[in-house]
Structure formats: structure tokens, C-alpha cells
Design a protein around this motif. Structure first.
Motif, mmCIF file in Angstrom:
data_model
loop_
_atom_site.group_PDB
_atom_site.id
_atom_site.type_symbol
_atom_site.label_atom_id
_atom_site.label_comp_id
_atom_site.label_asym_id
_atom_site.label_seq_id
_atom_site.Cartn_x
_atom_site.Cartn_y
_atom_site.Cartn_z
ATOM 1 N N VAL A 130 0.825 -1.150 -0.029
ATOM 2 C CA VAL A 130 -0.122 0.017 -0.238
ATOM 3 C C VAL A 130 0.930 1.230 -0.052
ATOM 4 O O VAL A 130 1.615 1.441 1.032
ATOM 5 C CB VAL A 130 -0.911 0.166 1.214
ATOM 6 C CG1 VAL A 130 -2.019 1.179 1.236
ATOM 7 C CG2 VAL A 130 -1.745 -1.342 1.327
ATOM 8 N N MET A 131 1.006 1.876 -1.060
ATOM 9 C CA MET A 131 1.819 3.195 -1.392
ATOM 10 C C MET A 131 1.521 4.242 -0.276
ATOM 11 O O MET A 131 2.741 4.582 0.508
ATOM 12 C CB MET A 131 1.791 3.503 -2.637
ATOM 13 C CG MET A 131 2.168 2.567 -3.862
ATOM 14 S SD MET A 131 1.675 2.877 -5.604
ATOM 15 C CE MET A 131 2.571 4.253 -5.757
ATOM 16 N N GLU A 132 0.397 4.462 -0.291
ATOM 17 C CA GLU A 132 0.178 5.445 0.800
ATOM 18 C C GLU A 132 0.452 5.219 2.374
ATOM 19 O O GLU A 132 -0.490 4.259 2.624
ATOM 20 C CB GLU A 132 -1.364 6.368 0.660
ATOM 21 C CG GLU A 132 -1.317 7.261 1.541
ATOM 22 C CD GLU A 132 -2.876 7.885 1.394
ATOM 23 O OE1 GLU A 132 -3.747 8.156 2.229
ATOM 24 O OE2 GLU A 132 -3.112 8.350 0.071
ATOM 25 N N GLY A 133 1.136 5.525 2.869
ATOM 26 C CA GLY A 133 1.375 4.960 4.222
ATOM 27 C C GLY A 133 2.537 3.873 4.208
ATOM 28 O O GLY A 133 2.937 3.420 5.402
ATOM 29 N N ASP A 134 2.982 3.324 3.156
ATOM 30 C CA ASP A 134 4.110 2.458 3.090
ATOM 31 C C ASP A 134 3.881 1.183 3.817
ATOM 32 O O ASP A 134 4.625 0.884 4.839
ATOM 33 C CB ASP A 134 5.507 3.086 3.398
ATOM 34 C CG ASP A 134 6.534 2.177 2.967
ATOM 35 O OD1 ASP A 134 6.358 1.482 2.211
ATOM 36 O OD2 ASP A 134 7.491 2.187 3.608
ATOM 37 N N SER A 135 2.716 0.398 3.653
ATOM 38 C CA SER A 135 2.302 -0.703 4.398
ATOM 39 C C SER A 135 2.206 -1.801 3.694
ATOM 40 O O SER A 135 2.181 -1.775 2.423
ATOM 41 C CB SER A 135 0.814 -0.231 5.388
ATOM 42 O OG SER A 135 -0.077 -0.101 4.555
ATOM 43 N N THR A 136 2.062 -3.083 4.106
ATOM 44 C CA THR A 136 1.726 -4.256 3.345
ATOM 45 C C THR A 136 0.451 -5.046 3.879
ATOM 46 O O THR A 136 -0.078 -4.788 4.915
ATOM 47 C CB THR A 136 2.693 -5.253 3.310
ATOM 48 O OG1 THR A 136 2.858 -5.744 4.885
ATOM 49 C CG2 THR A 136 4.179 -4.841 2.849
ATOM 50 N N VAL A 137 -0.202 -5.749 2.793
ATOM 51 C CA VAL A 137 -1.404 -6.526 3.115
ATOM 52 C C VAL A 137 -1.171 -7.815 2.544
ATOM 53 O O VAL A 137 -0.539 -7.894 1.341
ATOM 54 C CB VAL A 137 -2.647 -5.535 2.399
ATOM 55 C CG1 VAL A 137 -2.479 -5.670 0.941
ATOM 56 C CG2 VAL A 137 -3.852 -6.400 2.798
ATOM 57 N N ASN A 138 -1.760 -8.847 3.216
ATOM 58 C CA ASN A 138 -1.663 -10.256 2.719
ATOM 59 C C ASN A 138 -3.169 -10.807 2.264
ATOM 60 O O ASN A 138 -4.036 -10.431 2.940
ATOM 61 C CB ASN A 138 -1.169 -11.163 3.791
ATOM 62 C CG ASN A 138 0.272 -10.784 4.068
ATOM 63 O OD1 ASN A 138 1.272 -10.623 3.293
ATOM 64 N ND2 ASN A 138 0.596 -10.142 5.477
ATOM 65 N N ILE A 139 -2.946 -11.599 1.131
ATOM 66 C CA ILE A 139 -4.326 -12.095 0.446
ATOM 67 C C ILE A 139 -3.835 -13.430 -0.153
ATOM 68 O O ILE A 139 -2.899 -13.271 -1.009
ATOM 69 C CB ILE A 139 -5.068 -11.105 -0.399
ATOM 70 C CG1 ILE A 139 -5.326 -9.890 0.239
ATOM 71 C CG2 ILE A 139 -5.756 -11.723 -1.373
ATOM 72 C CD1 ILE A 139 -6.171 -8.797 -0.822
ATOM 73 N N ARG A 140 -4.785 -14.294 -0.076
ATOM 74 C CA ARG A 140 -4.847 -15.620 -0.941
ATOM 75 C C ARG A 140 -5.407 -15.370 -2.283
ATOM 76 O O ARG A 140 -6.641 -14.691 -2.313
ATOM 77 C CB ARG A 140 -5.294 -16.714 -0.127
ATOM 78 C CG ARG A 140 -5.142 -18.000 -0.920
ATOM 79 C CD ARG A 140 -5.592 -19.112 -0.212
ATOM 80 N NE ARG A 140 -4.628 -19.301 0.933
ATOM 81 C CZ ARG A 140 -3.969 -20.592 0.773
ATOM 82 N NH1 ARG A 140 -3.722 -21.292 -0.400
ATOM 83 N NH2 ARG A 140 -3.014 -20.654 1.732
ATOM 84 N N SER A 141 -4.796 -15.390 -3.352
ATOM 85 C CA SER A 141 -5.370 -15.515 -4.749
ATOM 86 C C SER A 141 -6.439 -16.596 -4.733
ATOM 87 O O SER A 141 -6.126 -17.711 -4.514
ATOM 88 C CB SER A 141 -4.312 -15.501 -5.925
ATOM 89 O OG SER A 141 -5.083 -15.517 -6.835
ATOM 90 N N GLU A 142 -7.734 -16.223 -5.150
ATOM 91 C CA GLU A 142 -8.748 -17.189 -5.485
ATOM 92 C C GLU A 142 -8.819 -17.484 -6.957
ATOM 93 O O GLU A 142 -9.576 -18.301 -7.104
ATOM 94 C CB GLU A 142 -9.862 -16.623 -4.822
ATOM 95 C CG GLU A 142 -10.050 -16.550 -3.451
ATOM 96 C CD GLU A 142 -9.802 -18.048 -2.673
ATOM 97 O OE1 GLU A 142 -10.240 -18.735 -3.040
ATOM 98 O OE2 GLU A 142 -9.174 -17.533 -1.427
#
Length: 93
Positions: free
Chosen positions: A31-43
Motif C-alpha cells: 500500500v503506497m500511501e502509508g508504506d504498509s503491506t497487506v496479505n491476500i490469498r489469490s482465489e
């Protein structure tokens, strides 16, 4: 490794930035704004440059990408699914 990019925390989709995403793959998004990450499993299998849903979406919901309304959901989309012309259309027509 970063698999997809999200512009702003309010976006409901991310953009895949690597080749070969297959259903069942655990992905990391930046996530560019805020320089964070998110995890998701591709369906779904998702080609590079295409979108992945960051949350469950129902018909009529608005797709926000890069902080901008880019269309509406025309078929339900589950978190982690390929988000493209089969389930999103412009609001212009």
C-alpha cells in the motif's frame, strides 16, 4: 516479494505486478500511501497488470482504484478474485 500494488488504503482492488499468479497463492501487496503491506490469498489465476479484489464485493458496488471510481461491480467478486471485464463495467453506459 511484492505481488500487487495498492495506491491508497480506501482502494478495493490492487494491481498485480508479477507474472504467473495462480489460484491458491499467498500474495503480499504494498500500500503506497502509508508504506504498509497487506496479505491476500489469490482465489483465481490473475495476469500481470490485472486487478485483485481486496474485499468481497457485490453487484452494484463501486470499484475504487488509485483513489478513483473506475466502475461498478456487475457480478459478485470474492476477496482474492480476478477483477476485470467479466465482473466490472464502466458507469458511463
Amino acid at each position: 516479494m511484492i505481488h500487487f500494488v495498492v495506491h491508497e488504503p480506501g482502494d478495493v482492488v490492487g494491481v498485480i505486478v508479477v507474472e504467473g499468479i495462480k489460484a491458491g497463492t499467498d500474495l503480499v501487496g504494498w500500500v503506497m500511501e502509508g508504506d504498509s503491506t497487506v496479505n491476500i490469498r489469490s482465489e483465481s489465476d490473475i495476469p500481470i497488470g490485472h486487478k485483485i479484489a481486496l474485499q468481497d464485493l457485490k453487484s452494484g458496488d463501486t470499484i475504487i482504484k488509485y483513489g478513483v471510481d473506475i466502475g461498478k461491480v456487475v457480478a459478485p467478486i470474492k476477496k482474492g478474485e480476478h477483477t476485470h471485464v467479466q465482473n466490472v463495467k464502466t458507469k458511463r453506459w
